[in-house]
Design a protein around this motif. Structure first.
Motif, PDB file in Angstrom:
ATOM      1  N   GLU A 110       0.841  -1.187   0.000  1.00 17.35           N
ATOM      2  CA  GLU A 110       0.000   0.000   0.000  1.00 17.35           C
ATOM      3  C   GLU A 110       0.880   1.242   0.000  1.00 17.35           C
ATOM      4  O   GLU A 110       1.517   1.580   0.999  1.00 17.35           O
ATOM      5  CB  GLU A 110      -0.919   0.004   1.225  1.00 17.35           C
ATOM      6  CG  GLU A 110      -1.990  -1.085   1.174  1.00 17.35           C
ATOM      7  CD  GLU A 110      -2.970  -0.970   2.322  1.00 17.35           C
ATOM      8  OE1 GLU A 110      -2.900   0.043   3.049  1.00 17.35           O
ATOM      9  OE2 GLU A 110      -3.790  -1.875   2.503  1.00 17.35           O
ATOM     10  N   VAL A 111       0.936   1.901  -1.136  1.00 16.28           N
ATOM     11  CA  VAL A 111       1.686   3.143  -1.261  1.00 16.28           C
ATOM     12  C   VAL A 111       0.777   4.182  -1.886  1.00 16.28           C
ATOM     13  O   VAL A 111      -0.377   3.905  -2.207  1.00 16.28           O
ATOM     14  CB  VAL A 111       2.958   2.950  -2.130  1.00 16.28           C
ATOM     15  CG1 VAL A 111       3.946   2.038  -1.437  1.00 16.28           C
ATOM     16  CG2 VAL A 111       2.603   2.412  -3.509  1.00 16.28           C
ATOM     17  N   ALA A 112       1.301   5.377  -2.062  1.00 22.98           N
ATOM     18  CA  ALA A 112       0.501   6.448  -2.670  1.00 22.98           C
ATOM     19  C   ALA A 112       0.102   6.078  -4.095  1.00 22.98           C
ATOM     20  O   ALA A 112       0.637   5.142  -4.692  1.00 22.98           O
ATOM     21  CB  ALA A 112       1.301   7.742  -2.648  1.00 22.98           C
ATOM     22  N   SER A 113      -0.809   6.844  -4.666  1.00 17.60           N
ATOM     23  CA  SER A 113      -1.373   6.495  -5.970  1.00 17.60           C
ATOM     24  C   SER A 113      -0.455   6.822  -7.139  1.00 17.60           C
ATOM     25  O   SER A 113      -0.593   6.241  -8.218  1.00 17.60           O
ATOM     26  CB  SER A 113      -2.706   7.221  -6.168  1.00 17.60           C
ATOM     27  OG  SER A 113      -2.524   8.630  -6.044  1.00 17.60           O
ATOM     28  N   THR A 114       0.486   7.743  -6.941  1.00 21.88           N
ATOM     29  CA  THR A 114       1.393   8.139  -8.022  1.00 21.88           C
ATOM     30  C   THR A 114       2.798   8.294  -7.458  1.00 21.88           C
ATOM     31  O   THR A 114       2.978   8.485  -6.242  1.00 21.88           O
ATOM     32  CB  THR A 114       0.974   9.479  -8.648  1.00 21.88           C
ATOM     33  OG1 THR A 114       1.126  10.515  -7.650  1.00 21.88           O
ATOM     34  CG2 THR A 114      -0.468   9.430  -9.129  1.00 21.88           C
ATOM     35  N   PRO A 115       3.825   8.265  -8.329  1.00 14.75           N
ATOM     36  CA  PRO A 115       5.189   8.504  -7.843  1.00 14.75           C
ATOM     37  C   PRO A 115       5.329   9.856  -7.156  1.00 14.75           C
ATOM     38  O   PRO A 115       6.069   9.987  -6.175  1.00 14.75           O
ATOM     39  CB  PRO A 115       6.028   8.430  -9.121  1.00 14.75           C
ATOM     40  CG  PRO A 115       5.248   7.560 -10.043  1.00 14.75           C
ATOM     41  CD  PRO A 115       3.812   7.867  -9.762  1.00 14.75           C
ATOM     42  N   ARG A 119       6.504  10.393  -3.318  1.00 12.74           N
ATOM     43  CA  ARG A 119       7.629  11.258  -2.948  1.00 12.74           C
ATOM     44  C   ARG A 119       7.209  12.241  -1.861  1.00 12.74           C
ATOM     45  O   ARG A 119       7.942  12.457  -0.891  1.00 12.74           O
ATOM     46  CB  ARG A 119       8.134  11.996  -4.186  1.00 12.74           C
ATOM     47  CG  ARG A 119       9.213  13.019  -3.895  1.00 12.74           C
ATOM     48  CD  ARG A 119       9.772  13.600  -5.175  1.00 12.74           C
ATOM     49  NE  ARG A 119      10.771  14.626  -4.922  1.00 12.74           N
ATOM     50  CZ  ARG A 119      11.731  14.954  -5.764  1.00 12.74           C
ATOM     51  NH1 ARG A 119      11.841  14.328  -6.919  1.00 12.74           N
ATOM     52  NH2 ARG A 119      12.598  15.911  -5.465  1.00 12.74           N
ATOM     53  N   ARG A 120       6.042  12.833  -2.022  1.00 15.50           N
ATOM     54  CA  ARG A 120       5.569  13.805  -1.038  1.00 15.50           C
ATOM     55  C   ARG A 120       5.397  13.145   0.340  1.00 15.50           C
ATOM     56  O   ARG A 120       5.784  13.709   1.367  1.00 15.50           O
ATOM     57  CB  ARG A 120       4.243  14.406  -1.493  1.00 15.50           C
ATOM     58  CG  ARG A 120       3.712  15.512  -0.580  1.00 15.50           C
ATOM     59  CD  ARG A 120       4.523  16.775  -0.734  1.00 15.50           C
ATOM     60  NE  ARG A 120       4.007  17.847   0.116  1.00 15.50           N
ATOM     61  CZ  ARG A 120       4.494  19.066   0.129  1.00 15.50           C
ATOM     62  NH1 ARG A 120       5.503  19.391  -0.662  1.00 15.50           N
ATOM     63  NH2 ARG A 120       3.990  19.999   0.927  1.00 15.50           N
ATOM     64  N   ALA A 121       4.828  11.946   0.346  1.00 15.30           N
ATOM     65  CA  ALA A 121       4.623  11.241   1.607  1.00 15.30           C
ATOM     66  C   ALA A 121       5.950  10.908   2.273  1.00 15.30           C
ATOM     67  O   ALA A 121       6.098  11.011   3.501  1.00 15.30           O
ATOM     68  CB  ALA A 121       3.817   9.966   1.360  1.00 15.30           C
ATOM     69  N   VAL A 122       6.933  10.493   1.477  1.00 15.04           N
ATOM     70  CA  VAL A 122       8.257  10.173   2.017  1.00 15.04           C
ATOM     71  C   VAL A 122       8.885  11.412   2.643  1.00 15.04           C
ATOM     72  O   VAL A 122       9.424  11.365   3.759  1.00 15.04           O
ATOM     73  CB  VAL A 122       9.166   9.604   0.908  1.00 15.04           C
ATOM     74  CG1 VAL A 122      10.619   9.550   1.377  1.00 15.04           C
ATOM     75  CG2 VAL A 122       8.696   8.217   0.498  1.00 15.04           C
ATOM     76  N   VAL A 123       8.825  12.525   1.945  1.00 18.44           N
ATOM     77  CA  VAL A 123       9.435  13.760   2.436  1.00 18.44           C
ATOM     78  C   VAL A 123       8.744  14.232   3.719  1.00 18.44           C
ATOM     79  O   VAL A 123       9.399  14.644   4.680  1.00 18.44           O
ATOM     80  CB  VAL A 123       9.386  14.850   1.349  1.00 18.44           C
ATOM     81  CG1 VAL A 123       9.781  16.207   1.931  1.00 18.44           C
ATOM     82  CG2 VAL A 123      10.304  14.485   0.195  1.00 18.44           C
ATOM     83  N   GLU A 124       7.421  14.164   3.765  1.00 21.05           N
ATOM     84  CA  GLU A 124       6.705  14.591   4.970  1.00 21.05           C
ATOM     85  C   GLU A 124       7.040  13.694   6.157  1.00 21.05           C
ATOM     86  O   GLU A 124       7.161  14.162   7.296  1.00 21.05           O
ATOM     87  CB  GLU A 124       5.202  14.589   4.696  1.00 21.05           C
ATOM     88  CG  GLU A 124       4.771  15.709   3.747  1.00 21.05           C
ATOM     89  CD  GLU A 124       3.292  15.660   3.414  1.00 21.05           C
ATOM     90  OE1 GLU A 124       2.627  14.671   3.805  1.00 21.05           O
ATOM     91  OE2 GLU A 124       2.798  16.614   2.768  1.00 21.05           O
TER      92      GLU A 124
END
Length: 593
Positions: A110-115, A119-124
């Motif tokens: 389960e990851v975000a819907s787009t790359p 990326r945004r989720a990883v950075v946050e």
């Protein structure tokens, strides 16, 4: 690296009564990095902030003593979390994160819907979990006031260790191949992680040399730097594995040739994360270059990657494999190739292939079993896994006809390579040692047994054993009107220098008494089962958290390790639960090691 989580250099200060902080975060939020933190005004250290300037001055002097000259123009900044999202995003490697996204998504994680969203989720998440990071383009060391940073400061006795570590990165950045250049040179996921381990490993060892002196480092062993569950708790499996592997490789290099050998490793890094994680394979067990069959004209290759052992281990753990499975299924890696294909002209229709090669047949069997065990049920009809000898192959497509076509393509063009007996033998020895090092946790009737520590914990009615970040946690029922669950955890970390319980008593009393919002009820020399132990009780509101909690715990020594037991409950329920929870701790049995 560009980011820094928990670093623990003051080994004599690293003691166990603080473990409630760690698991508190999991059990309130179900997310290690979802805590709020206090904001600090931006303060650039160029004579404007005396405290930071003094930290930088002292750290610079200690690094100079071991041959690392910090550049004059390194700025030291304090920033609130809200101001660093874009700052962190600007130094991420787009190709690396995109490859991770497609690998995870192809395997049903389960990851975000787009790359971009990934990326945004990883950075946050980074912004919440970091204590500090080095920003290479701006030549700045940025310090954050996060809960992880506050814990690190308490455990280390100050901010100096963190400052020294980040300034090593500033020194690395002055080389002909700077920090960003090192990452840009990576041609695969595995090579990217090799470079990160090399960067962090050097920073860890040089920091220890600067803070504790070269003689102390020369007399150390690799096990002194394995923070195990403590680091997994604070940083997550992936980051903890990177730092553990980095320290192991760097210590091996240092013992072989001192600081100069570490520096040489920066310019001539190992050829795989396998060699980082298992330094005995350096220069002898070289990765196999894996090839895939040619695809038809309707398939367009979007990306191709070598995933590597470290990422496979992290991936399996993130997908739900237990610690033994993750270890067994990743050791013995010999090479792999993952490709993402676009089908026809539609950018939305993709397929994935992954071919892996292993040192022994049993390594391939273990990986096949682990991969099948973690794939979600919805991939049963859209993916195919097949093993042939030392090769395991994975294909994935939403179109059943394409899935069959790609699976048959792999089967018709197998990848074979002669067995290398020396590689197989070293893998067998490494796996045996790694498995022996695991806690060997199991359930036996109504008891949680940790064989390695000689510990047995009776399981109260309604409690269950769960895994968080691959770690076993004993949890009570969900409280009415709350998502909080009373819980108990057991963690081991090294006890370098062999300090005794009297010294741990002093250090823990000082550490707990220094945390704003926490009240130490008592800490005393006592026993746990048959062994001498510290017993403690404290309560309150930790910085960066929103719920008042109450903690019971114990610390005892087992060989060269500290074993810590922490029981955490909601402060509001303490009066009604006190007798029952005290009994849980009193009923724990520990045999003399």
């Amino acid at each position: 690296m560009r980011c820094q989580s928990l670093r623990l250099y003051g080994t004599a200060r690293t003691s166990f009564c603080l473990l409630g902080i760690i698991h508190l975060k999991y059990l309130i939020t179900s997310s290690l990095f979802a805590l709020s933190t206090a904001s600090l005004a931006l303060s650039i250290c160029q004579g404007e902030d005396g405290e930071l300037a003094k930290l930088q001055e002292d750290a610079t002097a200690k690094l100079a003593a071991v041959g690392y000259v910090v550049p004059d123009k390194v700025a030291m900044e304090r920033r609130p979390i809200e101001s660093v999202i874009e700052d962190l995003d600007s130094i991420q490697d787009e190709a690396f994160l995109a490859s991770q996204f497609w690998l995870f998504r192809s395997l049903g994680l389960e990851v975000a819907s787009t790359p971009e969203a990934f990326r945004r989720a990883v950075v946050e998440s980074m912004a919440q979990s970091l204590a500090a990071y080095y920003h290479a383009p701006r030549k700045s060391f940025v310090m954050l006031d996060t809960s992880v940073g506050q814990i690190s400061e308490v455990l280390n006795g100050g901010l100096e260790p963190l400052t020294v570590h980040e300034l090593v990165h500033a020194c690395q950045d002055t080389r002909e191949v700077g920090v960003l250049d090192l990452f840009k040179a990576a041609k695969s996921l595995d090579e990217f992680l090799v470079n990160r381990c090399v960067l962090e490993g050097e920073a860890e060892m040089v920091s220890l040399a600067a803070l504790q002196g070269l003689p102390a480092l020369e007399l150390s062993s690799a096990s002194d730097f394995d923070l195990g569950d403590l680091e997994r708790s604070l940083s997550g499996v992936g980051t903890a594995l990177i730092y553990k592997s980095a320290r192991k490789w760097a210590h091996h290099r240092f013992q072989a040739g001192g600081i100069e050998a570490l520096q040489l490793g920066y310019f001539k890094p190992p050829t795989s994360t396998e060699q980082i994680m298992h330094p005995t394979k350096l220069g002898v067990d070289l990765p196999t270059v894996v090839e895939l069959p040619a695809f038809g004209s309707r398939f367009t290759k979007v990306l191709s990657e070598t995933v590597g052992e470290l990422q496979i281990h992290s991936l399996l753990a993130a997908a739900g494999a237990n610690r033994r499975e993750s270890v067994e299924a990743s050791i013995g890696w010999d090479g792999d190739m993952f490709v993402l294909l676009q089908v026809g002209d539609s950018e939305n229709e993709t397929a994935a292939l992954w071919r892996t090669i292993w040192d022994r047949d049993e390594d391939a069997q273990q990986f096949e079993a682990a991969l099948k065990g973690v794939l979600p049920s919805h991939l049963e009809t859209t993916s195919h896994i097949e093993r042939s000898g030392r090769s395991v192959e994975f294909a994935s497509s939403q179109d059943s006809a394409i899935l069959v076509e790609l699976s048959e393509l792999l089967k018709a063009d197998p990848f074979g390579m002669a067995l290398v007996k020396s590689d197989a033998a070293s893998t067998a020895a490494i796996e045996q040692a790694a498995l022996a090092d695991l806690p060997n946790s199991k359930l036996e009737e109504d008891n949680w047994i940790l064989q390695k520590y000689g510990m047995s914990i009776p399981i109260p009615d309604g409690w269950v054993l769960v895994k968080i970040q691959g770690m076993d946690i004993l949890q009570g029922p969900i409280e009415a009107g709350s998502n909080f669950r009373t819980n108990l955890n057991v963690i081991a970390i090294p006890n370098p220098g062999g300090i005794g319980l009297d010294q741990h008593l002093k250090l823990n009393r000082e550490g707990l008494s220094s945390i704003d919002g926490i009240k130490l009820d008592h800490i005393e020399l006592s026993s746990l089962g048959d062994v001498p132990a510290l017993r403690f009780e404290y309560y309150g509101l930790f910085p960066g958290t929103h719920q008042r909690l109450h903690f019971l715990g114990a610390l005892y020594l087992n060989g060269n390790q500290q074993i810590g037991v922490t029981l955490t409950t909601n402060q509001i329920d303490w009066d009604s639960k006190e007798d029952a929870l005290l009994k849980v701790m009193d009923d724990i049995t520990v045999e003399q090691p």
